[in-house]
Design an enzyme around this catalytic site. Structure first.
Site, PDB file in Angstrom:
ATOM      1  N   SER A 117       1.404   3.575  -3.388  1.00  0.00           N
ATOM      2  CA  SER A 117       0.927   4.601  -4.321  1.00  0.00           C
ATOM      3  C   SER A 117      -0.495   5.051  -4.026  1.00  0.00           C
ATOM      4  CB  SER A 117       0.996   4.084  -5.764  1.00  0.00           C
ATOM      5  OG  SER A 117       2.326   3.847  -6.148  1.00  0.00           O
TER       6      SER A 117
ATOM      7  N   GLU B 213      11.217   8.262 -14.637  1.00  0.00           N
ATOM      8  CA  GLU B 213      11.668   9.617 -14.304  1.00  0.00           C
ATOM      9  C   GLU B 213      12.220   9.678 -12.887  1.00  0.00           C
ATOM     10  OE1 GLU B 213       8.854   9.855 -17.655  1.00  0.00           O
ATOM     11  OE2 GLU B 213       8.851   8.827 -15.727  1.00  0.00           O
TER      12      GLU B 213
ATOM     13  N   GLU C 211      13.613  -5.020  -2.904  1.00  0.00           N
ATOM     14  CA  GLU C 211      12.670  -5.425  -3.947  1.00  0.00           C
ATOM     15  C   GLU C 211      13.344  -6.113  -5.122  1.00  0.00           C
ATOM     16  OE1 GLU C 211       8.939  -3.543  -6.479  1.00  0.00           O
ATOM     17  OE2 GLU C 211      10.285  -2.212  -5.409  1.00  0.00           O
TER      18      GLU C 211
ATOM     19  N   SER D  42       8.572   4.955 -11.349  1.00  0.00           N
ATOM     20  CA  SER D  42       8.620   5.406 -12.745  1.00  0.00           C
ATOM     21  C   SER D  42      10.050   5.701 -13.175  1.00  0.00           C
ATOM     22  CB  SER D  42       7.752   6.648 -12.929  1.00  0.00           C
ATOM     23  OG  SER D  42       8.345   7.761 -12.289  1.00  0.00           O
TER      24      SER D  42
ATOM     25  N   GLY E   7       0.819  -1.208   0.000  1.00  0.00           N
ATOM     26  CA  GLY E   7       0.000   0.000   0.000  1.00  0.00           C
ATOM     27  C   GLY E   7       0.854   1.260   0.000  1.00  0.00           C
TER      28      GLY E   7
END
Length: 379
Positions: free
Chosen positions: A125, A360, A238, A358, A123
């Site tokens: 984003s 970026e 991760e 992302s 949990g």
């Protein structure tokens, strides 16, 4: 035991246990496939002692060195074993609890993760806080011996089958300083899960709504207000040795695209041949860099480099597959939306450079924390 003996042992176990109906099923964009069968397989894997290889033995793992973790994931991928349904618990929550959790949290949760009794989701984003996690607005307030949560999370993988969620929530203050890392049960009246339909037509991502949902007071990992530090620790875990297995899968996809090009005659196009060659070189570079990064201490910076490399490579392979398919690749093979493997690869890989951080944001991390450049120069 020698590494060769270890490889033979896991190879023989997989050969005896990966049945034809489970071979190659599941994975990104295909999490709906044979879920119950994959869950049962994961539990057999756990019972045989093949889960949590990297965890220390005192926490229920094998304490396997990196070389054996890599061997396991290589053989798992080569056997076409089904995509794991327990990876969030084993690779994210478990290592986080080992590093930051209390002894009580470790005793309560680690055995059930290792045995695949509990499934987890992440949990992080939110609609207004995707890559900028410091902008999280989901709140948790202390009410007696409980935390009461209100807010919304989005792009929550496998929330519809999860028993627990680790939630980054605001417990006070602003930006990084006001966040806490909570363990929240999913099966309660205050939690609503709503599937998000993807380009592939499947729905493995979800929106999750917390409406006076609760969790116990002592289910904060780390101290209250230290959620940012713990969350960054989770992200560093991760991209571990499992990424090597992922790359074996990428190799199979490249082999299949190359074989498709030969069958269709697309390989007579020098541009297609050049792109296939570049993709093969890119995958070799990715594997070498991943193994080098895994040999050191895990860090968000190394994880960011690996994420940028594999996500851009895989998205490019999806685009190449469509070029090899030609005009036929633009038409679904059946109603209502029956996609072939190349169409699914192309469509789902569009998300590779977005989910899990992302491009970026990853490039900003690399620019500022690795190269020492001022903020805003990564573009």
């Amino acid at each position: 035991m020698r590494d060769d003996d270890f490889r033979s042992e896991i190879r023989e176990w997989l050969a005896a246990n990966v049945t034809p109906e489970l071979r190659g099923v599941g994975g990104p964009g295909r999490e709906h496939e044979a879920f119950e069968g994959r869950l049962a397989f994961n539990r057999r894997l756990a019972a045989a002692g093949w889960t949590c290889l990297a965890w220390p033995q005192e926490y229920g793992g094998r304490g396997a060195p990196l070389a054996r973790q890599v061997i396991f994931h290589e053989e798992y991928a080569r056997a076409g074993a089904p995509a794991r349904v327990d990876h969030i618990g084993e690779t994210l929550v478990g290592p986080t609890l080992i590093a930051f959790g209390t002894p009580e949290q470790q005793r309560r949760f680690l055995p059930r993760i290792a045995s695949v009794e509990d499934l987890w989701c992440q949990g992080y984003s939110e609609p207004g806080a995707g890559s900028d996690l410091a902008a999280v607005s989901t709140k948790a307030r202390l009410d007696g011996d409980r935390w009461v949560l209100g807010g919304q999370k989005t792009w929550t993988s496998l929330a519809h089958v999860a028993d627990w969620c680790f939630v980054l929530a605001r417990t006070g203050g602003e930006r990084h300083a006001g966040l806490s890392y909570l363990l929240v049960p999913m099966r309660q009246p205050g939690v609503t899960v709503r599937p998000i339909r993807q380009l592939t037509g499947t729905s493995e991502f979800n929106e999750v709504f917390f409406d006076d949902a609760y969790t116990e007071r002592d289910l904060v990992v780390g101290e209250v207000g230290e959620g940012w530090r713990v969350a960054m620790g989770t992200l560093a875990f991760e991209r571990g040795a499992a990424t090597v297995g992922q790359q074996i899968g990428f190799q199979r996809e490249w082999d299949a695209v190359a074989a498709l090009a030969r069958r269709t005659g697309a390989d007579t196009d020098p541009l297609i041949r050049d792109r296939l060659t570049r993709a093969w070189i890119g995958l070799s570079v990715l594997r070498s860099h991943t193994l080098r990064a895994l040999a050191g201490e895990p860090s968000p910076q190394d994880a960011s480099v690996v994420k940028v490399l594999w996500s851009r490579w895989h998205r490019g392979l999806g685009e190449l597959a469509m070029e090899v398919r030609g005009a036929a690749g633009t038409v679904a093979r059946g109603e209502p939306y029956d996609l072939d493997e190349w169409q699914r690869l192309f469509l789902f890989s569009r998300a590779d450079t977005i989910y899990g951080g992302s491009d970026e944001i990853q490039r900003n991390i690399i620019a500022t924390r690795v190269l020492g450049l001022p903020k805003g120069t990564s573009r």
